[in-house]
Design an enzyme around this catalytic site. Structure first.
Site, PDB file in Angstrom:
ATOM      1  CG  HIS A   1      -1.792   1.174   1.373  1.00 39.19           C
ATOM      2  ND1 HIS A   1      -3.141   1.145   1.079  1.00 39.19           N
ATOM      3  CD2 HIS A   1      -1.533   2.445   1.769  1.00 39.19           C
ATOM      4  CE1 HIS A   1      -3.654   2.346   1.290  1.00 39.19           C
ATOM      5  NE2 HIS A   1      -2.697   3.156   1.708  1.00 39.19           N
ATOM      6  CD  GLU A   2       1.574   3.646   3.644  1.00 38.69           C
ATOM      7  OE1 GLU A   2       1.754   4.702   3.017  1.00 38.69           O
ATOM      8  OE2 GLU A   2       0.527   3.438   4.306  1.00 38.69           O
TER       9      GLU A   2
ATOM     10  CG  HIS B   1       0.191   6.293  -0.712  1.00 39.39           C
ATOM     11  ND1 HIS B   1      -0.870   6.870  -1.367  1.00 39.39           N
ATOM     12  CD2 HIS B   1      -0.319   5.723   0.410  1.00 39.39           C
ATOM     13  CE1 HIS B   1      -1.974   6.666  -0.663  1.00 39.39           C
ATOM     14  NE2 HIS B   1      -1.676   5.962   0.408  1.00 39.39           N
TER      15      HIS B   1
ATOM     16  CG  HIS C   1       0.274   8.659  -7.211  1.00 35.97           C
ATOM     17  ND1 HIS C   1      -0.857   9.006  -6.525  1.00 35.97           N
ATOM     18  CD2 HIS C   1       0.076   9.067  -8.474  1.00 35.97           C
ATOM     19  CE1 HIS C   1      -1.702   9.600  -7.351  1.00 35.97           C
ATOM     20  NE2 HIS C   1      -1.154   9.658  -8.535  1.00 35.97           N
TER      21      HIS C   1
HETATM   22 ZN    ZN Z   1      -2.861   5.212   1.934  1.00 33.59          ZN
END
Ligand code: ZN
Length: 675
Positions: free
Chosen positions: A467-468, A471, A474
């Site tokens: 998940h991290e 980010h 991105h």
């Molecule tokens: Zn998040």
């Protein structure tokens, strides 16, 4: 300027170890003065309403201020000390004041309006046009159209709110740190060996016998899931769910802060002409109105409820027949659920954990990123703030794309949770013309290695890590050169979790998990049979999990939409629970008092965005399921349409550029076994 102050050296690799608390004021004061002077210059006649001229004059010093402050804020989050906290707290109002003033400066607003109206504006590229439109919108939201007393009051509200949120977070951290319990080994029946070792080491470090238990995640959750001592679970559960509430030390009670924060937010919305803070907060988001969000959440809640009721009925029956628990208490839920999961799927998180060693997981994760997104990840060197922190470089075709720090382990003085923040963003610098490449901090709170063995991750940890990194990608793979819309900047709040939740899907692919697993003793990959059980268990209690998220999101939106909410925080929490939840809960539960996401973390009237973005991310991942998860063409299209575009266009456009159509909810319901 003082060249020995590491915060004043504009470096992509700051010397964290050299930062002293007193450096904060000594750097931020002059940088604020420079930024202030730049603001005055930018609004003057000598600087034309021209994109480059404005950016050169204003963005350069403001970015440097933000960069220095970012280091202080980061260290406060990962390596806090009382002195650093004091230094951070002392400067926070000054920072808030500057950005509030700049964001509401009528003269600067006029300059941007003149720029937007100038003939040259039509010739700006799409990213710059988006940045300019966002800037004008943010001026309005920042109070630039307010006059007189309303204007002053607006600025006061900003400053006071920032202080209150900071206090809220400190109370939660102090209440978490403030709890410890020393027990003997007899009370740790069922608790995994690595958790015991860590608890033993913690007590030993203080010269005490026995085992030290805390409310930090690597200790708390295994205790609640595996600890057979019911009274001990109750103690920990109650302590955790009453942190920073009226049931704890009065100096850490967040009740008054919550009331004042909500009142101020409501007043701020009214000043800007909105009926509620919920409505105000949606102006720069994908969702259109609080009613639309509440409708979306209640729809999800309705669809999930029968599944959640079935989940709970099963758990109750199992607890009564197999565990001898006639009545399921809140502190039994995780423990009984783990027993049921073991009985039904014949494996535990602990069993899976033996296969997920940190070095192998990272190698596997990097391999996926390298394959799908056509980059290379290489170890690099930079000063760090703790010996366990690592630093990496991302390259494509030998050219530098960006860097990231990786700080994976829980320790005292580090805020709980996991997050990605940017240390610097990609930017074609208007002062030098050079391309500044992005740098990100990736922070988790996994259990550190013990007994000289590699650290072990649970499958949930694995999901958090992916998940991290979503980010991070991105932020790091963006190809946009405009500071205001590169990476995650300029992306709508409720779409910002698309790339992160997208990455989680890979944790459920056999080809992926096979590659990144290796048993800590034998080096064997995770057995296929065990993975199949894991997969079968994926949607174990997914109805209850969905309702938990809907409950938090609905509570958040109601607190920020209803006019009388500030005086009814716990009452609304109780009403939402009665409407949404099916779980037993202690009447003394005060989880709202530590709901930092909405009171201290920027998710106010935005918690729904996790589910909102999940619709987008599940649907985006569907394209990989259709073509094959390592399909390079789909990987490239996703990278270019979503990751590289960053905030340079609305998220809906990026989504449609990738998927070729509007998003729909089918993939999410399918992934969660509710289709
Ligand atoms: Zn998040």
């Amino acid at each position: 300027m003082d060249n020995t102050n590491p915060l004043l050296q504009r470096s992509a690799r700051p010397d964290f170890a050299a930062v002293r608390p007193e450096h904060a004021a000594l750097a931020i004061e002059p940088l604020l003065a420079t930024a202030d002077a730049a603001l005055e210059a930018a609004v003057g006649d000598a600087v034309p309403a021209d994109y480059d001229a404005l950016s050169r004059t204003l963005d350069v010093p403001v970015e440097q201020l933000g960069h220095a402050w970012g280091i202080v804020r980061h260290l406060h989050a990962v390596a806090d000390t009382p002195e650093l906290r004091a230094a951070y707290t002392a400067m926070l109002p000054r920072m808030t004041d500057f950005f509030t003033r700049m964001g509401a400066d009528e003269r600067l607003y006029d300059k941007y309006k003149a720029l937007a109206a100038s003939p040259a504006a039509a010739g700006l590229n799409a990213a710059r046009r988006k940045a300019l439109a966002d800037a004008q919108r943010d001026f309005v939201l920042g109070g630039a159209e307010l006059q007189g007393a309303a204007r002053e009051r607006f600025a006061q509200i900003q400053e006071r709110s920032a202080e209150l949120s900071q206090k809220f977070a400190e109370h939660v951290l102090d209440a978490t740190d403030g709890f410890s319990l020393y027990v003997d080994e007899a009370r740790l029946d069922g608790v995994p060996a690595d958790v015991r070792s860590a608890a033993r080491a913690a007590a030993e470090a203080e010269g005490r016998p026995g085992f030290k238990l805390t409310l930090h995640a690597p200790c708390l959750w295994p205790l609640l899931m595996y600890g057979n001592d019911r009274a001990l679970r109750e103690t920990l559960h109650v302590a955790y769910n009453t942190r920073a509430s009226e049931f704890g030390p009065p100096e850490l009670d967040n009740s008054g802060l919550m009331r004042e924060i909500l009142e101020l937010r409501h007043e701020e919305a009214a000043l800007l002409g909105h009926a509620s803070f919920g409505q105000l907060s949606l102006v720069p988001k994908m969702a259109q109105s609080p009613e639309q969000v509440i409708g979306f959440l209640r729809d999800l809640g309705r669809r999930a409820r029968p599944h959640a009721e079935r989940d709970l009925a099963e758990l109750r029956a199992f607890a009564a027949t197999d565990l001898g628990l006639a009545e399921l208490q809140p502190w039994d839920l995780a423990w009984a659920s783990e027993r049921l999961k073991e009985a039904r799927y014949a494996f535990s998180d602990q069993e899976v954990k033996q296969y997920l060693t940190e070095p192998r997981v990272l190698e596997g994760l990097f391999g996926i990123i390298e394959t799908l997104f056509e980059v290379a990840i290489r170890p690099d060197t930079a000063p760090v703030w703790h010996e366990s922190v690592r630093f990496y470089r991302i390259e494509r075709g030998g050219a530098r794309v960006g860097h990231f720090y990786l700080d994976l382990h829980a320790r005292p003085g580090k805020q709980p949770g996991a997050w990605m923040t940017d240390a610097q963003a990609r930017w074609r610098r208007p002062d030098s013309g050079t391309l500044q490449t992005p740098v990100a901090y990736l922070v988790c709170n996994f259990a550190p290695p013990v007994d000289g063995k590699p650290a072990l991750l649970t499958h949930d940890d694995l999901i958090t890590l992916f998940h991290e990194f979503g980010h991070g990608l991105h932020q790091l793979l963006t190809q946009v050169d405009e500071l205001a819309v590169s990476g995650m900047s300029g992306v709508e709040w409720d779409a910002v979790e698309l790339p992160s939740q997208f990455m989680e899907n890979f944790c459920w692919e056999w080809d992926v998990v096979r590659r990144l697993s290796a048993h800590v003793e034998t080096g064997e990959p995770l057995p296929r049979a065990l993975f199949d059980k894991l997969l079968a268990a994926r949607n174990f209690q997914s109805g209850m999990a969905m309702l938990r998220q809907v409950e938090m999101a609905l509570l958040d939106m109601r607190l920020h939409t209803e006019a009388d909410a500030s005086g009814r925080v716990q009452a609304i929490a109780d009403e939402v629970r009665a409407e949404v939840s099916v779980l037993p809960r202690s009447p003394r539960n005060r989880f709202v008092a530590s709901f930092s996401h909405i009171f201290a973390g920027g998710y106010a009237a935005g918690y729904y965005s996790y589910k909102w973005a999940e619709v987008l991310s599940a649907d985006a991942y569907g394209a990989f399921e259709e073509a094959g998860v390592f399909d390079p063409a789909v990987g490239r299209r996703y990278r270019q349409a979503v990751l590289e575009a960053g905030g340079s266009r609305p998220a809906l456009e990026s989504f449609k550029a990738f998927r070729g159509r509007e998003p729909n909810i089918d993939a999410l319901l399918r992934h969660q076994g509710m289709a």
